[in-house]
Write a protein that holds these residues in place. Structure first.
Motif, mmCIF file in Angstrom:
data_model
loop_
_atom_site.group_PDB
_atom_site.id
_atom_site.type_symbol
_atom_site.label_atom_id
_atom_site.label_comp_id
_atom_site.label_asym_id
_atom_site.label_seq_id
_atom_site.Cartn_x
_atom_site.Cartn_y
_atom_site.Cartn_z
ATOM 1 N N SER A 114 -9.389 3.594 -0.784
ATOM 2 C CA SER A 114 -9.471 4.811 -1.415
ATOM 3 C C SER A 114 -8.505 4.689 -2.569
ATOM 4 O O SER A 114 -8.634 5.492 -3.625
ATOM 5 N N LEU A 115 -7.579 4.330 -2.333
ATOM 6 C CA LEU A 115 -6.253 4.181 -3.348
ATOM 7 C C LEU A 115 -6.713 3.460 -4.492
ATOM 8 O O LEU A 115 -6.586 3.815 -5.705
ATOM 9 N N ARG A 116 -7.469 2.379 -4.289
ATOM 10 C CA ARG A 116 -8.162 1.604 -5.424
ATOM 11 C C ARG A 116 -9.191 2.504 -6.061
ATOM 12 O O ARG A 116 -9.222 2.194 -7.472
ATOM 13 N N MET A 117 -9.949 3.146 -5.547
ATOM 14 C CA MET A 117 -10.952 4.144 -6.269
ATOM 15 C C MET A 117 -10.329 5.089 -7.276
ATOM 16 O O MET A 117 -10.456 5.185 -8.162
ATOM 17 N N VAL A 118 -9.141 5.771 -6.723
ATOM 18 C CA VAL A 118 -8.357 6.503 -7.393
ATOM 19 C C VAL A 118 -7.773 5.774 -8.834
ATOM 20 O O VAL A 118 -7.712 6.418 -9.818
ATOM 21 N N GLU A 119 -7.001 4.596 -8.466
ATOM 22 C CA GLU A 119 -6.502 3.929 -9.277
ATOM 23 C C GLU A 119 -7.471 3.682 -10.671
ATOM 24 O O GLU A 119 -7.081 3.818 -11.674
ATOM 25 N N LEU A 120 -8.708 3.216 -10.160
ATOM 26 C CA LEU A 120 -9.727 2.686 -10.999
ATOM 27 C C LEU A 120 -9.977 3.941 -11.968
ATOM 28 O O LEU A 120 -10.268 4.018 -13.056
ATOM 29 N N THR A 121 -10.117 5.288 -11.389
ATOM 30 C CA THR A 121 -10.687 6.264 -11.985
ATOM 31 C C THR A 121 -9.473 6.820 -12.816
ATOM 32 O O THR A 121 -9.981 7.160 -13.958
ATOM 33 N N MET B 53 -15.750 11.556 -5.186
ATOM 34 C CA MET B 53 -15.689 10.685 -3.977
ATOM 35 C C MET B 53 -14.226 10.088 -4.027
ATOM 36 O O MET B 53 -13.892 9.842 -2.839
ATOM 37 N N ALA B 54 -13.960 9.451 -5.068
ATOM 38 C CA ALA B 54 -12.593 8.863 -4.913
ATOM 39 C C ALA B 54 -11.496 9.922 -4.586
ATOM 40 O O ALA B 54 -10.922 9.669 -3.571
ATOM 41 N N PHE B 55 -11.656 11.145 -5.144
ATOM 42 C CA PHE B 55 -10.630 12.198 -4.662
ATOM 43 C C PHE B 55 -10.802 12.429 -3.261
ATOM 44 O O PHE B 55 -9.664 13.017 -2.649
ATOM 45 N N ALA B 56 -12.057 12.794 -3.016
ATOM 46 C CA ALA B 56 -12.401 13.111 -1.461
ATOM 47 C C ALA B 56 -11.825 12.274 -0.576
ATOM 48 O O ALA B 56 -11.382 12.522 0.427
ATOM 49 N N VAL C 187 0.901 -1.300 0.031
ATOM 50 C CA VAL C 187 -0.003 -0.144 -0.224
ATOM 51 C C VAL C 187 1.099 1.192 0.147
ATOM 52 O O VAL C 187 0.523 2.376 -0.559
ATOM 53 N N ARG C 188 1.957 1.410 0.701
ATOM 54 C CA ARG C 188 2.912 2.234 0.778
ATOM 55 C C ARG C 188 3.394 2.776 -0.237
ATOM 56 O O ARG C 188 3.617 3.808 -0.967
ATOM 57 N N SER C 189 3.766 1.553 -1.080
ATOM 58 C CA SER C 189 4.417 1.740 -2.423
ATOM 59 C C SER C 189 3.402 2.347 -3.556
ATOM 60 O O SER C 189 3.988 3.447 -4.379
#
Length: 395
Positions: free
Chosen positions: A143-150, A161-164, A87-89
């Motif tokens: 949250s990280l996965r939401m941003v990755e998918l976006t 919401m992903a960015f929030a 996750v950190r990476s």
């Protein structure tokens, strides 16, 4: 084709029934899709609607179990805590990506119509509030996965919401500047009509977790009231309650008249009780009672309409345990002990600062209020203690 049209109609009908809080109709419609759907992807949206209906029925444990199953069968990686090297990476890589993109670059991204991606984003978004109060250590990965998918697939109604949520993760990690940037970016995105579906939720997350640090708290109250109205316009029961809740809590923090706080808390519990979300407001109500009428009022005003603090905590232990409810109770009790001059040597046995750090709680005004009173209590006890104990307390 007729088949695709039928799936779309059943999906829309299930979503409408869920918005109307008609769980029985949601179940009936989804069962037909489960029986007749040709593949898992065709059933995915209805599986999500079942999980959402469970969430709205306050069956949190069952809802989370259902969503974890959806992610597993969809081939998503297991969610790991923030301290995980993986996750950190990924977090570092995403931060680098945002440093090389302007806000306008993001605003100009294409819109995705990929049904599976949008549904997965909805699953992660629905997990967010539950992770907030039960498993905050997993919020970063979700949250990280939401941003990755976006970023990989394009903007969708879930992108703001992903960015929030990701801004909240950065704030919790100490990167407040980038957190506020992403919070404001999320607000810009909901300004687009095609991306405004999550307006109520975005306002809640942004002003609860990031922008409270850069905006006057009175402006935060007004933002939550706007979020409440936005939720009412869309039938978004979850975020109606959360925004209303945060406006009352923030008003208490800024020093609103305690009688007004009591009235607002009582109105909230009366209106929202059947939808959940009320335990923290019950704790706040009794805090306002104690501060305005004295500690004896906690016993004198016990009634059937409002659970006492002990009952709220007992229920919290018996159900899916809320880290936040447990922490909030400790903060409010410490404040009472300090203000009513009832501090004893055991008052600091529960280290609020350590609890916040251990549970990876995102800092917000009510938690900072707890840290502030913890500091006051330490100094007060230190003045009354021997030299050795004074040194320990001041540390």
């Amino acid at each position: 084709s007729q088949y695709d049209l039928s799936i779309s109609l059943f999906d829309a009908a299930a979503e409408a029934s869920c918005m109307l809080n008609n769980s029985r109709e949601v179940t009936s419609l989804c069962e037909q899709v489960f029986r007749n759907g040709r593949c898992y992807d065709d059933q995915l949206h209805c599986l999500f609607m079942v999980a959402k209906a469970l969430r709205q029925a306050t069956l949190y444990r069952e809802s989370l179990k259902s969503m974890f199953e959806i992610l597993r069968y969809s081939g998503e990686e297991e969610l790991r805590p923030l301290e995980s090297n993986i996750v950190r990476s990924k977090l570092h890589g995403m931060n680098t990506l945002f440093q090389n993109r302007t806000d306008q670059d993001v605003l100009d991204m294409n819109i995705t119509n990929n049904k599976k991606i949008i549904t997965l984003l909805k699953v992660y978004e629905l997990m967010g509030p539950l992770f907030h109060y039960t498993m905050p250590e997993l919020l970063a990965a979700a949250s990280l996965r939401m941003v990755e998918l976006t970023m990989e697939n394009g903007l969708s109604p879930m992108a703001p919401m992903a960015f929030a949520f990701y801004g909240e993760v950065l704030a919790a990690d100490g990167n407040l500047v980038d957190a506020c940037r992403l919070g404001r970016l999320a607000l810009k995105l909901i300004g687009k009509e095609s991306l405004s579906a999550q307006k109520s939720g975005v306002i809640l997350v942004v002003y609860t977790t990031t922008l409270w640090a850069s905006e006057p708290l009175q402006a935060v109250i007004e933002a939550h009231q706007l979020g409440q109205k936005a939720g009412q316009q869309r039938g978004d029961y979850t975020y109606i309650g959360y925004n209303w809740h945060m406006s009352v809590v923030t008003a208490f923090i800024v020093g609103q008249d305690l009688n007004r706080v009591k009235w607002n808390a009582r109105a909230f519990v009366t209106e929202i009780r059947h939808k959940g979300h009320v335990d923290s407001m019950i704790l706040l109500y009794w805090q306002a009672v104690a501060l305005s009428e004295g500690l004896q009022a906690l016993e004198e005003e016990r009634n059937e309409e409002f659970s006492c603090e002990a009952d709220v905590l007992t229920k919290n232990d018996q159900n899916i345990k809320s880290v936040f409810i447990d922490l909030l109770s400790k903060i409010l009790k410490l404040i009472r002990k300090y203000l009513f001059n009832q501090l004893a040597d055991d008052a600091l046995d529960i280290n609020i600062s350590a609890c916040i750090a251990e549970k990876k709680e995102t800092l917000r005004p009510i938690l900072l209020m707890g840290i502030f009173f913890e500091g006051l209590a330490c100094f007060k006890l230190a003045r009354q203690s021997t030299d050795n104990k004074r040194a320990t307390l001041l540390q």
